[in-house]
Write a protein that holds these residues in place. Structure first.
Motif, PDB file in Angstrom:
ATOM      1  N   THR A  79      36.886  35.446  44.478  1.00 21.18           N
ATOM      2  CA  THR A  79      36.028  34.834  43.481  1.00 21.18           C
ATOM      3  C   THR A  79      36.499  34.914  41.942  1.00 21.18           C
ATOM      4  N   LEU A  80      36.461  33.979  41.236  1.00 19.26           N
ATOM      5  CA  LEU A  80      36.845  33.944  40.059  1.00 19.26           C
ATOM      6  C   LEU A  80      35.561  34.161  39.021  1.00 19.26           C
ATOM      7  N   LEU A  81      35.689  35.334  38.278  1.00 20.62           N
ATOM      8  CA  LEU A  81      34.732  35.660  37.318  1.00 20.62           C
ATOM      9  C   LEU A  81      34.588  35.348  35.932  1.00 20.62           C
ATOM     10  N   ASN A  82      35.840  34.958  35.606  1.00 23.66           N
ATOM     11  CA  ASN A  82      36.328  34.682  34.157  1.00 23.66           C
ATOM     12  C   ASN A  82      37.563  33.612  34.222  1.00 23.66           C
ATOM     13  N   ASN A  87      39.929  36.719  35.410  1.00 21.34           N
ATOM     14  CA  ASN A  87      39.601  37.776  35.972  1.00 21.34           C
ATOM     15  C   ASN A  87      39.111  37.387  37.488  1.00 21.34           C
ATOM     16  N   ALA A  88      39.443  38.149  38.294  1.00 23.34           N
ATOM     17  CA  ALA A  88      39.002  37.637  39.776  1.00 23.34           C
ATOM     18  C   ALA A  88      38.868  38.834  40.676  1.00 23.34           C
ATOM     19  N   GLU A  89      37.918  38.801  41.754  1.00 20.81           N
ATOM     20  CA  GLU A  89      37.753  39.706  42.626  1.00 20.81           C
ATOM     21  C   GLU A  89      37.898  39.403  43.972  1.00 20.81           C
ATOM     22  N   THR A  90      38.206  40.093  44.851  1.00 20.93           N
ATOM     23  CA  THR A  90      38.591  39.962  46.454  1.00 20.93           C
ATOM     24  C   THR A  90      37.244  40.295  47.046  1.00 20.93           C
ATOM     25  N   VAL A 107      42.702  40.150  40.140  1.00 18.98           N
ATOM     26  CA  VAL A 107      43.218  40.099  38.781  1.00 18.98           C
ATOM     27  C   VAL A 107      42.287  40.670  38.024  1.00 18.98           C
ATOM     28  N   ARG A 108      42.890  41.362  36.794  1.00 19.15           N
ATOM     29  CA  ARG A 108      41.947  41.815  35.595  1.00 19.15           C
ATOM     30  C   ARG A 108      43.121  41.634  34.528  1.00 19.15           C
ATOM     31  N   ASN A 109      42.912  40.570  33.763  1.00 15.13           N
ATOM     32  CA  ASN A 109      43.541  40.388  32.703  1.00 15.13           C
ATOM     33  C   ASN A 109      42.671  40.600  31.453  1.00 15.13           C
ATOM     34  N   ASN A 110      43.471  41.114  30.192  1.00 15.55           N
ATOM     35  CA  ASN A 110      42.375  41.148  28.904  1.00 15.55           C
ATOM     36  C   ASN A 110      42.844  40.149  27.999  1.00 15.55           C
TER      37      ASN A 110
END
Length: 433
Positions: A79-82, A87-90, A107-110
């Motif tokens: 699920t793409l959050l940003n 940033n995306a969660e599973t 995925v957590r990118n800054n």
């Protein structure tokens, strides 16, 4: 400067530019370098009011920087959050593997994925270890691979903001539910071994980690994120400087060619695109180490309380937690017959001590079978069998307990301004028919 608890802009300013030679992937370099302002404006979908001021050889940073969305094509079901940064969660039911595959790793990118990672080119890569050490080091990837013992081990990584979506009142930032966690298999060298080669001085207190991902502004002088850990944690044997994930080079989205993996602490300390470890004689104060970033109130506060910055302390060990990965929430099961439920449990202190599930909204609990992990800081498989007594709606609640007796709560614990550290029980719905 944006972090896990900030509102992220969707588009950069139209008059921001970046040097084409440093930022544009090879397939677009020639076209963009010779493109007219009108052509670049068409690609942006808007005019460039100050385009006449753009130096020769520059292109808009929106075209020059790859946010990384193209790298998401290989991900499955996230699920793409940003999208800037990505940033995306599973979803929980896609995290059933004991070793999390690339396509299902959150995925957590800054910042933005740097060009060398997009090119998967580590030819000139070096890692510097300096500061409070006797022998400062500059190591190539080959040095790390040839001069230290190689270790391959599954280790979990979890975003400090996992579960933020459930805070009331809400906290700004990526609205993670439960899927900002994963346990791939990492290959690299022990951070401890490298620090000991450098000779950590008695004055060492903290590490500071640096990478070369690109700030959202495109400014090469701005830090994206630079966090660190107490020297005692840095010297623990479980931490890795990793160059491979699941037997392949660390993917571009996850920090190619080198990243730290420091399990037990928030994922933000596991620096991607690692270029430097600065051993310091004080607590690190890099980007997103101060203020409210990855910090909790030093004392319990009522929801919505304004907490002074001076009363915020650095978030360290992650709390005990668990996840139901099978069946998927909303599944239909047979009334009166046993149904298997399973998942994973993990804890910032190390091994989880016990695992329980409830089918009656927490009135009674049954112990689940909890497997020992293959190594400390790999998540632990648990399984249980539940039997819905009759047709109807049920919920499976999952509760892990750490070695000190701390249990997951049924509701969000310890409200804090940035929505960190939520370890409330995971619940799934079942429909017995």
């Amino acid at each position: 400067m944006l972090d896990d608890a900030s509102t992220t802009p969707r588009s950069p300013a139209a008059d921001t530019a970046a040097p084409v030679s440093d930022t544009v992937e090879p397939g677009r370099r020639g076209f963009l370098k010779g493109a007219s302002l009108g052509a670049m404006g068409a690609l942006l979908g808007t005019a460039i009011p100050f385009g006449r001021n753009m130096p020769p050889g520059f292109v808009p940073v929106a075209l020059a920087q790859d946010s990384g969305l193209g790298l998401m094509d290989a991900k499955q079901g996230l699920t793409l959050l940003n999208d800037r940064p990505v940033n995306a969660e599973t979803p929980a039911h896609l995290l059933d593997d004991d070793v999390t595959p690339y396509e299902r790793m959150f995925v957590r990118n800054n910042g933005l994925v740097p060009q060398h990672a997009l090119d998967m080119n580590a030819d000139s890569w070096t890692l510097t270890i300096d500061g409070e050490v006797e022998n400062p080091l500059t190591l190539t990837l080959a040095d790390l691979q040839n001069e230290f013992e190689t270790v391959t081990t599954p280790l979990w990584v979890e975003c400090g903001g996992n579960g933020r979506a459930f805070f009331q009142p809400g906290a700004s930032g990526n609205q993670w539910t439960v899927g900002a966690v994963g346990c791939p298999e990492w290959t690299g060298v022990r951070l401890k071994d490298v620090l000991e080669r450098a000779g950590v001085k008695p004055t060492a207190v903290y590490t500071g980690h640096y990478g070369n991902d690109v700030h959202l502004s495109g400014d090469p002088d701005k830090e994206v994120i630079s966090r660190g850990v107490p020297i005692e944690k840095a010297l623990a044997p479980e931490n890795l400087i990793a160059w491979a994930m699941n037997g392949e080079p660390v993917p571009a989205m996850h920090g190619f060619p080198l990243r730290l993996v420091i399990p037990g602490f928030p994922g933000s300390v596991s620096q991607k695109y690692l270029t430097r470890i600065w051993v310091r004689d004080r607590q690190h104060d890099g980007a997103k180490m101060t203020g409210y970033s990855y910090r909790l109130p030093a004392y319990p506060v009522a929801p919505g309380t304004e907490v002074p910055e001076s009363d915020m302390v650095v978030m360290m060990e992650m709390p005990v937690k668990s996840l139901v990965t099978f069946p998927a929430t909303g599944a239909e099961v047979a009334a009166g017959r046993p149904t298997e439920v399973r998942g994973h449990a993990w804890c910032g202190k190390g091994d989880v001590a016990a695992m329980h599930v409830s089918l009656d909204f927490g009135q009674t609990w049954q112990e689940a079978e909890l497997m020992a992990p293959p190594n400390t800081f790999a998540w632990q498989r648990w399984t249980a069998s539940v039997t819905p007594p009759e047709a109807g709606y049920y919920e499976v609640w999952a509760r892990a307990t750490d070695k000190d007796g701390n249990m997951q709560p049924a509701v969000v614990p310890g409200w804090n301004p940035r929505g960190y550290g939520n370890n409330m029980m995971h619940r799934i719905a079942l429909f017995a028919v």
